[in-house]
Design a protein around this motif. Structure first.
Motif, PDB file in Angstrom:
ATOM      1  N   UNK A   1      62.005  61.112  49.800  1.00 23.46           N
ATOM      2  CA  UNK A   1      62.986  60.499  50.711  1.00 23.46           C
ATOM      3  C   UNK A   1      62.367  60.065  52.026  1.00 23.46           C
ATOM      4  N   UNK A   2      61.534  60.923  52.617  1.00 24.28           N
ATOM      5  CA  UNK A   2      60.944  60.577  53.918  1.00 24.28           C
ATOM      6  C   UNK A   2      59.794  59.588  53.755  1.00 24.28           C
ATOM      7  N   UNK A   3      59.082  59.649  52.620  1.00 23.34           N
ATOM      8  CA  UNK A   3      58.043  58.668  52.351  1.00 23.34           C
ATOM      9  C   UNK A   3      58.632  57.273  52.227  1.00 23.34           C
ATOM     10  N   UNK A   4      59.787  57.182  51.596  1.00 26.83           N
ATOM     11  CA  UNK A   4      60.497  55.908  51.472  1.00 26.83           C
ATOM     12  C   UNK A   4      60.843  55.349  52.841  1.00 26.83           C
ATOM     13  N   UNK A   5      61.452  56.166  53.685  1.00 31.08           N
ATOM     14  CA  UNK A   5      61.851  55.717  55.024  1.00 31.08           C
ATOM     15  C   UNK A   5      60.618  55.336  55.840  1.00 31.08           C
ATOM     16  N   UNK A   6      59.583  56.169  55.784  1.00 29.80           N
ATOM     17  CA  UNK A   6      58.387  55.889  56.584  1.00 29.80           C
ATOM     18  C   UNK A   6      57.737  54.565  56.193  1.00 29.80           C
ATOM     19  N   UNK A   7      57.613  54.290  54.888  1.00 27.79           N
ATOM     20  CA  UNK A   7      56.951  53.069  54.446  1.00 27.79           C
ATOM     21  C   UNK A   7      57.782  51.834  54.792  1.00 27.79           C
ATOM     22  N   UNK A   8      59.100  51.911  54.623  1.00 25.81           N
ATOM     23  CA  UNK A   8      59.959  50.777  54.981  1.00 25.81           C
ATOM     24  C   UNK A   8      59.790  50.449  56.465  1.00 25.81           C
ATOM     25  N   UNK A   9      59.802  51.464  57.306  1.00 26.38           N
ATOM     26  CA  UNK A   9      59.656  51.235  58.744  1.00 26.38           C
ATOM     27  C   UNK A   9      58.241  50.783  59.089  1.00 26.38           C
ATOM     28  N   UNK A  10      57.247  51.302  58.386  1.00 27.10           N
ATOM     29  CA  UNK A  10      55.870  50.855  58.625  1.00 27.10           C
ATOM     30  C   UNK A  10      55.738  49.359  58.357  1.00 27.10           C
ATOM     31  N   UNK A  11      56.297  48.899  57.241  1.00 24.01           N
ATOM     32  CA  UNK A  11      56.250  47.476  56.915  1.00 24.01           C
ATOM     33  C   UNK A  11      56.920  46.643  58.003  1.00 24.01           C
ATOM     34  N   UNK A  12      57.935  47.208  58.633  1.00 21.80           N
ATOM     35  CA  UNK A  12      58.660  46.493  59.694  1.00 21.80           C
ATOM     36  C   UNK A  12      58.051  46.727  61.077  1.00 21.80           C
ATOM     37  N   UNK A  13      56.848  47.318  61.121  1.00 22.03           N
ATOM     38  CA  UNK A  13      56.119  47.451  62.377  1.00 22.03           C
ATOM     39  C   UNK A  13      56.508  48.638  63.225  1.00 22.03           C
ATOM     40  N   UNK A  14      57.144  49.661  62.619  1.00 22.83           N
ATOM     41  CA  UNK A  14      57.608  50.826  63.366  1.00 22.83           C
ATOM     42  C   UNK A  14      56.992  52.085  62.777  1.00 22.83           C
ATOM     43  N   UNK A  15      56.307  52.868  63.607  1.00 26.55           N
ATOM     44  CA  UNK A  15      55.684  54.110  63.136  1.00 26.55           C
ATOM     45  C   UNK A  15      56.694  55.247  63.160  1.00 26.55           C
ATOM     46  N   UNK A  16      56.768  55.975  62.052  1.00 22.64           N
ATOM     47  CA  UNK A  16      57.568  57.191  61.980  1.00 22.64           C
ATOM     48  C   UNK A  16      56.687  58.319  61.454  1.00 22.64           C
ATOM     49  N   UNK A  17      57.056  59.546  61.750  1.00 22.34           N
ATOM     50  CA  UNK A  17      56.340  60.705  61.220  1.00 22.34           C
ATOM     51  C   UNK A  17      56.596  60.817  59.725  1.00 22.34           C
ATOM     52  N   UNK A  18      55.929  61.760  59.079  1.00 20.55           N
ATOM     53  CA  UNK A  18      55.933  61.807  57.614  1.00 20.55           C
ATOM     54  C   UNK A  18      57.161  62.504  57.024  1.00 20.55           C
ATOM     55  N   UNK A  19      57.542  63.662  57.546  1.00 22.16           N
ATOM     56  CA  UNK A  19      58.611  64.456  56.933  1.00 22.16           C
ATOM     57  C   UNK A  19      59.959  64.192  57.598  1.00 22.16           C
ATOM     58  N   UNK A  20      61.032  64.438  56.851  1.00 23.64           N
ATOM     59  CA  UNK A  20      62.374  64.168  57.380  1.00 23.64           C
ATOM     60  C   UNK A  20      62.672  64.996  58.629  1.00 23.64           C
ATOM     61  N   UNK A  21      62.241  66.263  58.669  1.00 20.77           N
ATOM     62  CA  UNK A  21      62.487  67.097  59.850  1.00 20.77           C
ATOM     63  C   UNK A  21      61.761  66.540  61.072  1.00 20.77           C
ATOM     64  N   UNK A  22      60.582  65.953  60.863  1.00 19.50           N
ATOM     65  CA  UNK A  22      59.849  65.333  61.964  1.00 19.50           C
ATOM     66  C   UNK A  22      60.523  64.031  62.388  1.00 19.50           C
ATOM     67  N   UNK A  23      60.964  63.250  61.421  1.00 21.66           N
ATOM     68  CA  UNK A  23      61.634  61.983  61.724  1.00 21.66           C
ATOM     69  C   UNK A  23      62.929  62.211  62.491  1.00 21.66           C
ATOM     70  N   UNK A  24      63.587  63.341  62.226  1.00 25.85           N
ATOM     71  CA  UNK A  24      64.857  63.651  62.899  1.00 25.85           C
ATOM     72  C   UNK A  24      64.684  63.863  64.393  1.00 25.85           C
ATOM     73  N   UNK A  25      63.445  64.098  64.838  1.00 26.90           N
ATOM     74  CA  UNK A  25      63.174  64.332  66.252  1.00 26.90           C
ATOM     75  C   UNK A  25      62.815  63.041  66.986  1.00 26.90           C
ATOM     76  N   UNK A  26      62.792  61.931  66.272  1.00 28.07           N
ATOM     77  CA  UNK A  26      62.435  60.654  66.880  1.00 28.07           C
ATOM     78  C   UNK A  26      63.688  59.828  67.147  1.00 28.07           C
ATOM     79  N   UNK A  27      63.576  58.912  68.087  1.00 31.65           N
ATOM     80  CA  UNK A  27      64.672  57.993  68.349  1.00 31.65           C
ATOM     81  C   UNK A  27      65.777  58.576  69.200  1.00 31.65           C
TER      82      UNK A  27
END
Length: 264
Positions: free
Chosen positions: A164-190
């Motif tokens: 799930x988090x790999x999917x989100x990270x790669x989609x955002x990477x393609x769109x020029x936005x860096x996100x962390x790898x795991x969902x718990x880490x991504x939840x702390x961004x933005x």
């Protein structure tokens, strides 16, 4: 400090230095890393994209110089948008199949060079997406839906399997936005949002388990829908309670947080 780059299609990162160990993530072509330790035929590395750490087979990493690493680590590099593309090595007359999300450091037109080796790309990159930041929310959904029905794979980050988090990270990477790898880490961004009604397409929804730990993430699409990877990449209804699985006729994920990682 030693530096490396992935010059293969997809390389597993493992929890321990063993081919039998759990795969915790994957490197895609062109992704940079710090090499922190060597143990036999294994390297303990930290990825430059998200500081994720794991063990990689030494035969699956190309060592690079510090100047190359620092220059391309500081840049926003083009990323492959085709679900699969090809890199041709004109000198050896070989080609390499690479997945969406692969990084093209220093590409000019269709040509890039790594450690003196010249590659020619047969595929599309996110050059247009990077130039049109006003339409980033549209692009996020456009890229995300290309992954529909991709199977779930723990640690996966490619169109042949992702979590799930790999999917989100790669989609955002393609769109020029860096996100962390795991969902718990991504939840702390933005920036946090209080209600689903405040969200816009491209915002992220996070879900927790019975212990309150963030264990799942998906991309909101608007119209009370979410695209996420659960068994496969799928689109499901969502409300303030969570994700409702129509086939199972029950809620499968409990909504915990809504974040926007997009600058307005």
């Amino acid at each position: 400090m030693l530096y490396g780059i992935c010059t293969l299609s997809v390389v597993p990162m493992r929890r321990e230095p063993s081919e039998r160990s759990e795969m915790v993530s994957q490197l895609l072509f062109g992704e940079l890393l710090w090499i922190l330790e060597r143990q036999g035929n294994w390297l303990f590395a930290r990825t430059a994209l998200d500081d994720y750490e794991g063990w990689i087979d030494i035969k699956q990493v190309t060592q690079i110089g510090e100047d190359f690493f620092r220059y391309y680590h500081s840049r926003t590099n083009e990323v492959v948008t085709d679900m699969s593309a090809q890199l041709f090595d004109g000198r050896e007359r070989r080609h390499l199949l690479i997945p969406a999300g692969s990084t093209m450091p220093g590409i000019r037109g269709r040509v890039l060079e790594i450690n003196g080796k010249r590659y020619i790309l047969d595929g599309e990159t996110n050059r247009i997406i990077l130039a049109d930041r006003a339409s980033v929310r549209k692009y996020i959904l456009e890229i995300a839906t290309r992954y529909l029905d991709t199977p779930y794979l723990w640690g996966g980050r490619s169109p042949f399997g992702l979590d799930c988090s790999g999917f989100v990270q790669i989609v955002f990477k393609i769109c020029g936005i860096r996100l962390r790898r795991d969902s718990a880490q991504q939840a702390m961004e933005g920036r946090g949002l209080s209600f689903l009604s405040e969200s816009r397409p491209g915002d992220l929804a996070f879900f927790d388990d019975k212990e309150g730990r963030i264990t799942h993430v998906g991309i909101l699409m608007g119209d009370d829908r979410i695209i996420h990877c659960s068994g496969k990449v799928r689109i499901d209804p969502i409300d303030q309670q969570g994700i409702y699985h129509k086939e199972l006729q029950r809620y499968t994920h409990r909504l915990r947080l809504i974040n926007s990682c997009l600058a307005e």
